[in-house]
Design an enzyme around this catalytic site. Structure first.
Site, short mmCIF file in Angstrom:
data_model
loop_
_atom_site.label_atom_id
_atom_site.label_comp_id
_atom_site.label_asym_id
_atom_site.label_seq_id
_atom_site.Cartn_x
_atom_site.Cartn_y
_atom_site.Cartn_z
N LYS A 233 78.53 116.28 15.59
CA LYS A 233 77.88 117.54 16.01
C LYS A 233 76.38 117.34 16.14
CE LYS A 233 81.52 120.36 13.97
NZ LYS A 233 82.05 121.12 12.85
N GLN B 290 79.86 123.41 7.33
CA GLN B 290 81.07 122.61 7.54
C GLN B 290 82.10 122.90 6.43
OE1 GLN B 290 81.63 120.75 10.21
NE2 GLN B 290 83.59 119.90 9.56
N ASP C 246 79.93 129.40 14.73
CA ASP C 246 81.26 128.93 14.35
C ASP C 246 82.32 130.02 14.57
OD1 ASP C 246 82.41 126.63 13.41
OD2 ASP C 246 82.19 127.13 11.29
N1 GUN Z 1 86.01 121.85 9.57
C1 GUN Z 1 86.91 121.46 10.50
N2 GUN Z 1 86.75 122.16 11.65
C2 GUN Z 1 85.73 123.02 11.43
C3 GUN Z 1 85.11 124.01 12.23
O1 GUN Z 1 85.46 124.26 13.40
N3 GUN Z 1 84.10 124.70 11.63
C4 GUN Z 1 83.70 124.47 10.35
N4 GUN Z 1 82.70 125.21 9.86
N5 GUN Z 1 84.27 123.56 9.58
C5 GUN Z 1 85.28 122.83 10.12
#
Ligand code: GUN
Length: 314
Positions: free
Chosen positions: A72, A116, A139
């Site tokens: 990311k 995350q 998100d």
């Molecule tokens: N962990 C795995 N996929 C995601 C996601 O799309 N967003 C977040 N915040 N954590 C994740």
């Protein structure tokens, strides 16, 4: 009926010729989205004299999460964002994570915030997710974002469901009237995707069945799906006999499976038994290289949207 991308004709699911599935190139679709976002970011930066900002908060040492967060960060920087990762140690108290989110909420240079998941066990994920300002919730997991999606006037839509929808649209899959079967009711993928694809409008209007651990005779239902989405987090749980011939299969799972033949000791596996599924489906996303790249691309798209909205509102 599935409209074939290459031939622009219709293939009947029942009378489909014996062919192996087209492998959907998630990386290529994600590149296209990222290029679109990069143009928007460059326009934004030229207009305002500063780039849009995206901050990712990572707590602890979960190895897959660290890999996702690196991806990311790299993608956001490449697209021209002011990308930042705040890495807190595993033992960080919940109150400190909360204070970090509140500080980012108040920072005008940060337009998007992502914490995350999963978080370490001593931290209440719902509490932290709900603390993010809905205006910066790129998100799409804040209750306000999820509520707006349910109400039919979406704010930020979670990145993975949005990415899956984009894949289906890019692949020319007619969703209106199609039966989409989703396996897995998780809050990151299955549940929001069921709402997204069943709403009115283009790239949606599907009949959606959401299967979960309480579903009786899962295979009986999955075999009815014109589109089958696997988001269970269970390696190779969807076998070939569970797929309707000619269905489009989207695999949103990524598990690490022990594999002593690999140098790193494991391989990545989706929720679909790929080798079997490829003989039955008409198109399928691989793992890796299918849904994963779109999750990052759609996060960037949401982050640009957050920055544009913040400046419009100012
Ligand atoms: N962990 C795995 N996929 C995601 C996601 O799309 N967003 C977040 N915040 N954590 C994740």
């Amino acid at each position: 009926m599935l409209r074939s991308k290459s031939e622009n004709c219709c293939i009947s699911y029942a009378r489909r010729p014996e062919i192996t599935a087209r492998i959907i190139d998630g990386k290529a679709i994600a590149e296209k989205v990222r290029a679109e976002v990069a143009i928007g970011v460059s326009k934004f930066s030229a207009e305002h004299g500063f780039p849009p900002g995206l901050t990712v908060v990572l707590v602890g040492d979960d190895a897959p999460s660290a890999v996702y967060v690196r991806g990311k960060e790299k993608a956001s920087t490449e697209a021209g964002f002011k990308g930042q990762v705040i890495h807190l140690v595993d033992s960080t108290p919940e109150a400190e994570v909360l204070a970090t989110v509140q500080r980012l909420n108040a920072d005008d240079t940060v337009h998007g915030i992502l914490v995350q998941l999963p978080l370490p066990g001593h931290i209440d994920s719902d509490l932290i997710t709900s603390a993010i300002s809905p205006a910066k919730d790129v998100d799409g997991l804040h209750p306000v974002s999820l509520g707006m999606l349910l109400a039919g006037s979406p704010g930020f839509i979670p990145a993975t469901p949005l990415g899956i929808q984009r894949i289906l649209v890019e692949e020319g899959v007619e969703l209106s009237g199609a039966h989409v079967v989703i396996c897995g009711r998780g809050s990151l993928v299955g549940r929001p995707l069921s709402v997204l694809l069943s709403q009115r409008g283009s790239g949606a209007n599907a009949t959606v069945t959401l299967c979960h651990t309480g579903t009786r005779d899962l295979a009986e239902i999955t075999r009815q799906g014109d589109v089958l989405v696997a988001a269970m987090g269970k390696a190779e749980a969807i076998t070939g006999d569970m797929i309707k011939p000619g269905a489009v299969v989207i695999d949103a799972g990524t598990s690490r499976v022990d594999d002593p033949t690999r140098k790193r000791g494991y391989r990545l596996s989706g929720d679909v038994a790929f080798a079997e599924a490829v003989e039955v489906a008409s198109a399928i996303t691989p793992v890796p290289g299918g849904v994963g790249p779109l999750t990052i691309a759609m996060l960037l798209q949401n982050s640009l949207k957050a920055a544009i909205r913040a400046l419009e509102a100012a």
